[in-house]
Each structure stands twice: as C-alpha cells, then as structure tokens.
Design an enzyme around this catalytic site. Sequence first.
Site, mmCIF file in Angstrom:
data_model
loop_
_atom_site.group_PDB
_atom_site.id
_atom_site.type_symbol
_atom_site.label_atom_id
_atom_site.label_comp_id
_atom_site.label_asym_id
_atom_site.label_seq_id
_atom_site.Cartn_x
_atom_site.Cartn_y
_atom_site.Cartn_z
ATOM 1 N N TYR A 9 0.768 11.398 -4.760
ATOM 2 C CA TYR A 9 0.486 10.098 -5.134
ATOM 3 C C TYR A 9 -0.195 10.044 -6.531
ATOM 4 O O TYR A 9 -0.615 8.870 -6.811
ATOM 5 C CB TYR A 9 -0.844 9.822 -4.182
ATOM 6 N N TYR A 48 -7.369 13.680 4.160
ATOM 7 C CA TYR A 48 -5.691 13.803 3.754
ATOM 8 C C TYR A 48 -5.801 15.196 2.720
ATOM 9 O O TYR A 48 -4.924 15.203 2.153
ATOM 10 C CB TYR A 48 -5.295 12.525 3.066
ATOM 11 N N CYS A 87 5.996 28.444 -5.762
ATOM 12 C CA CYS A 87 7.201 28.273 -6.711
ATOM 13 C C CYS A 87 8.029 26.925 -6.907
ATOM 14 O O CYS A 87 9.055 26.748 -6.574
ATOM 15 C CB CYS A 87 8.318 29.250 -6.175
ATOM 16 N N GLU A 88 7.033 26.037 -7.308
ATOM 17 C CA GLU A 88 7.658 24.710 -7.607
ATOM 18 C C GLU A 88 6.440 23.912 -8.558
ATOM 19 O O GLU A 88 5.381 24.361 -8.346
ATOM 20 C CB GLU A 88 7.699 23.815 -6.362
ATOM 21 N N GLU A 117 -10.959 0.377 11.056
ATOM 22 C CA GLU A 117 -10.208 1.868 11.177
ATOM 23 C C GLU A 117 -10.393 2.722 10.050
ATOM 24 O O GLU A 117 -9.285 3.196 9.283
ATOM 25 C CB GLU A 117 -8.938 1.665 11.691
ATOM 26 N N PRO A 118 -11.667 2.977 9.320
ATOM 27 C CA PRO A 118 -11.574 3.664 8.153
ATOM 28 C C PRO A 118 -11.405 5.380 8.225
ATOM 29 O O PRO A 118 -11.669 5.773 9.236
ATOM 30 C CB PRO A 118 -13.137 3.571 7.759
ATOM 31 N N GLY A 119 -10.601 5.764 7.525
ATOM 32 C CA GLY A 119 -10.362 7.164 7.364
ATOM 33 C C GLY A 119 -11.215 7.691 6.037
ATOM 34 O O GLY A 119 -12.176 8.521 6.194
ATOM 35 N N GLY A 137 -8.915 1.328 5.231
ATOM 36 C CA GLY A 137 -8.638 1.347 3.763
ATOM 37 C C GLY A 137 -9.839 1.227 2.720
ATOM 38 O O GLY A 137 -9.606 0.602 1.618
HETATM 39 N N1 LLP Z 1 -5.275 2.274 9.898
HETATM 40 C C1 LLP Z 1 -4.070 2.587 9.670
HETATM 41 C C2 LLP Z 1 -3.233 1.817 10.748
HETATM 42 C C3 LLP Z 1 -3.791 3.312 8.625
HETATM 43 O O1 LLP Z 1 -2.360 3.674 8.572
HETATM 44 C C4 LLP Z 1 -4.302 3.954 8.042
HETATM 45 C C5 LLP Z 1 -4.051 5.053 6.876
HETATM 46 C C6 LLP Z 1 -5.700 3.951 8.196
HETATM 47 C C7 LLP Z 1 -6.199 3.134 9.440
HETATM 48 C C8 LLP Z 1 -6.804 4.651 7.372
HETATM 49 O O2 LLP Z 1 -6.940 4.220 6.162
HETATM 50 P P1 LLP Z 1 -8.255 4.828 4.835
HETATM 51 O O3 LLP Z 1 -9.317 4.270 5.474
HETATM 52 O O4 LLP Z 1 -7.846 6.362 5.134
HETATM 53 O O5 LLP Z 1 -7.432 4.360 3.711
HETATM 54 N N2 LLP Z 1 -2.374 10.271 2.654
HETATM 55 C C9 LLP Z 1 -2.802 9.181 1.812
HETATM 56 C C10 LLP Z 1 -3.441 7.884 2.902
HETATM 57 C C11 LLP Z 1 -2.271 7.314 3.925
HETATM 58 C C12 LLP Z 1 -3.275 6.594 4.775
HETATM 59 C C13 LLP Z 1 -2.281 6.183 5.928
HETATM 60 N N3 LLP Z 1 -2.690 5.166 6.721
HETATM 61 C C14 LLP Z 1 -3.787 9.489 0.826
HETATM 62 O O6 LLP Z 1 -4.032 10.803 0.787
HETATM 63 O O7 LLP Z 1 -4.156 8.779 0.225
#
Ligand code: LLP
Length: 404
Positions: A306, A360, A332-333, A263-265, A222
């Site tokens: 979002y 994402y 088409c939306e 757990e960064p994404g 996050g």
């Molecule tokens: N750990 C868990 C348990 C999660 O559910 C998530 C994201 C992460 C880590 C990684 O979060 P991050 O570091 O990427 O913020 N599709 C949405 C974001 C959904 C996140 C879902 N869970 C977007 O495009 O903003």
Amino acid sequence: MSLSISNEQLIAAAESFGTPLYVYNADRIVHQFQQLKQAFSTSNVRIFYACKALTNINILKLIRQSGCQVDCSSVNEARLAIHAGFPAEQILYTSNGIGFSEIEEAVSLGININIDSLSNLEKFGQRYGHSYPVGIRLKPNIMAGGNLKISTGHEKSKFGIPIEQIQEVISLMNRYQIQIAGLHIHTGSEIKDVSVFMQVTDLFFDLIPSFPELKFLDLGGGFKVPYKDDDTATDIRLLGEKIRGFEEKITQTYQRSFEIWFEPGKFLVSEAGYFITSVNVLKVTSATTFAGVNSGFNHLIRPMFYESYHRIRNISNPDAPLQHYTVTGNICETDTFAWDRAIPEIREGDLLVFDNAGAYGFEMSSNYNSRYRPAEVLIKGGEAHLIRKREVFDDLLRNQVELF
Ligand code: LLP
C-alpha cells in the site's frame, strides 16, 4: 494503564523471545475501545472489532473481556470468535464474494450476517424466508479511504449491492418475505473525514421507509489512526456528536429508532502493535545506505503493498545523530520498508522497531522464501506473554504431501 511500550520493554521482549517479533500492548487496545465507548456514550451504538486486523486468540479474548463485540470476514474468523468466548449474538459476519454454503454455515452458528450480493440474497430468501434476520451491504458510490486498494465504496468496487439496484433488493424482500434487519455500508479504511460517515447516514436516512423491519444501521469501520508524526486521526468525538444528531433526526422524522453499528479494526489495534527486527547488514552504495533487517514483506507487507508509512525507530541507539537509511528486508525480492529515512545512526545488530504494527501486520504475513512467521507477544499487566510461538522447520512441511 500504559498507552505505549517503552524502549526498555521492547528490548527486553526481543532478548527473551528473539526477533523478528510482534509485540502488542493490551492496555492500549482496551484504551482505544474505551475512547469509542465514551464518544458514543449517549447513542445506541454497538462496536464490533473487525478482527481481520489481528486474530490472535488472546487478542480476541481481550477484546471480548473489554466488552467489545466482533466483526468477521470469514466463517473461520467467526469460529475463532466463538472459540474466544463471544456469544453468537455478539458476532457479525460481513461476507463478500462467498459461496452460499458459507452463509448457511453462518446461519447454523446463529451469528449476525450481512449479505453483499443480489444472488446470495435471493438464495437466502429461498432458503430462509422470514425466519432469519439479515443485513444487506450496499455499494454507495462514495470514494473514501487512504488509497485505492483500501477504498471499498466507490463505483468500481466489488463490495456490496450497488445502491442503484435497491429496487431489486426490495422486490426480493417482498417476494421471499426476507427479514431485512440491517443496512451496511463500509466505504474504506483510513477515513479521516467525519463527513464521509455522514454521507452514509444521509443515504440510510432515505432508505429507512423502504425497510419496515430494520433494527440496525451499520456504518462499517475505517477510522483513521495516525501513522506519521503529523497525521491526524478521525475525530471520534465529533463523529459521536453527529451520530447523536442523526439519531434525533430519525426519531423526529420516522418515530423509529435503530442501533448504530461500527466495525473498527485499525482504530482498536494499530497503535498497540510494534514489530521488532534486527539489523543484519549495512550496505553503502552510490544511491543510498541500506540497512537490511531480518524480515521483509513476508512479515509486514503494508509498505510494499500500500506504500504505507510506518515510523521506524532505532531502539538500540535512540539518541544518536540522525542519518539517512533505506530500510529493506532479507527476502529475495525488493522489499523496501522505507527509502532514505532519517533514523538515529544504525549499527549491525541494532533493533529497529516499526510502530503501528498491530493492524494487518502479522495477520498478512506469509512464509514467502520459506522463512518462518514471527512470534507474537502480549504485554499485559506489565508482563510480556508469548501468545504465538515462532515457527520452526516442521511448520514449513506440515501440510505438504511428499510423493517421492
Ligand atoms: N468492516 C469491513 C466490512 C471491512 O472491509 C474492513 C476492512 C473493516 C470493517 C475494518 O477497517 P479498518 O477499521 O481496519 O480500517 N490491509 C489494509 C486494510 C484493509 C481493510 C479491509 N477491510 C491495510 O493494511 O491498510
């Protein structure tokens, strides 16, 4: 090491591979991981890349080679991670709402598991007793994150075992001798404020005495990255200092120590990604001037889903005077990427680039309107490599069973 990809490189990639096209910068991904390593260098921290953000197998391999571990949200992601060469010990599986059979599969893979319901925890106890360590995901009733859709720790969230049910967790642990090795809380995505993470550490701090076999405290992902020019990111260095303080407090109070997991994404891949589209049509109306590109929310859903902001740049005409455009797609939306945005003068055929498209972006794309999903390219060592082919007509029929 180059932290961004130049307009010339993006134009060259579009010419070689066509558009719409996702382009990723390997250097940037490695750099982002190094930033985290540095921020937590004096702590016992493990970083798991939340691969739901982008699972291309080459990205997973790059992440592994850089020394980062991996967090998965399905067993299939875990299988991809194994395919990418991650040892089971470096794979974390944080499940939500799954059937118990998926947990059994995860156990058979030998990976780290976080369980997020009392129901599955009980089944886990009955099946595995003390034999397999497990983490539990908790719902802390903390509102955090960029918008409600990506907030996961608040009272009404489906994620995690409600913190007020902690006594039931302890009863199950005692009844089945479950080896609870970790506590997990992920409160949401795009958390700017470091104090949110410290609220979670406060909760963990109080829970530690109840769990004698704890080995890790998992603070989820996050971290916020800047999307707009004036956005600020999560202060990772400050977080590093606070985590160090938290570790010291634990040692002093309990004479115990734990691994801290993140757990960064987005933090690892968002800024490394670019989405290149071509302008199909300009349409002047009484309300606005539309620039219609050869894409839509079938390829980048974040703005429509979002209301996310992505910087949009005209790399074909970057120095032209700014004009206002509403950038839309071709499905088409209604698929508005940006309403009335100032962009250097757009001509039909120009290439528009969406920044922050690594996380994402492709991952949430679809075949809506029977359009092909885009190709993906990785720029590594100054060279552009195709890492996913653009789909073709056969892909649309691949799994259909034709009855007539
Ligand atoms: N750990 C868990 C348990 C999660 O559910 C998530 C994201 C992460 C880590 C990684 O979060 P991050 O570091 O990427 O913020 N599709 C949405 C974001 C959904 C996140 C879902 N869970 C977007 O495009 O903003």
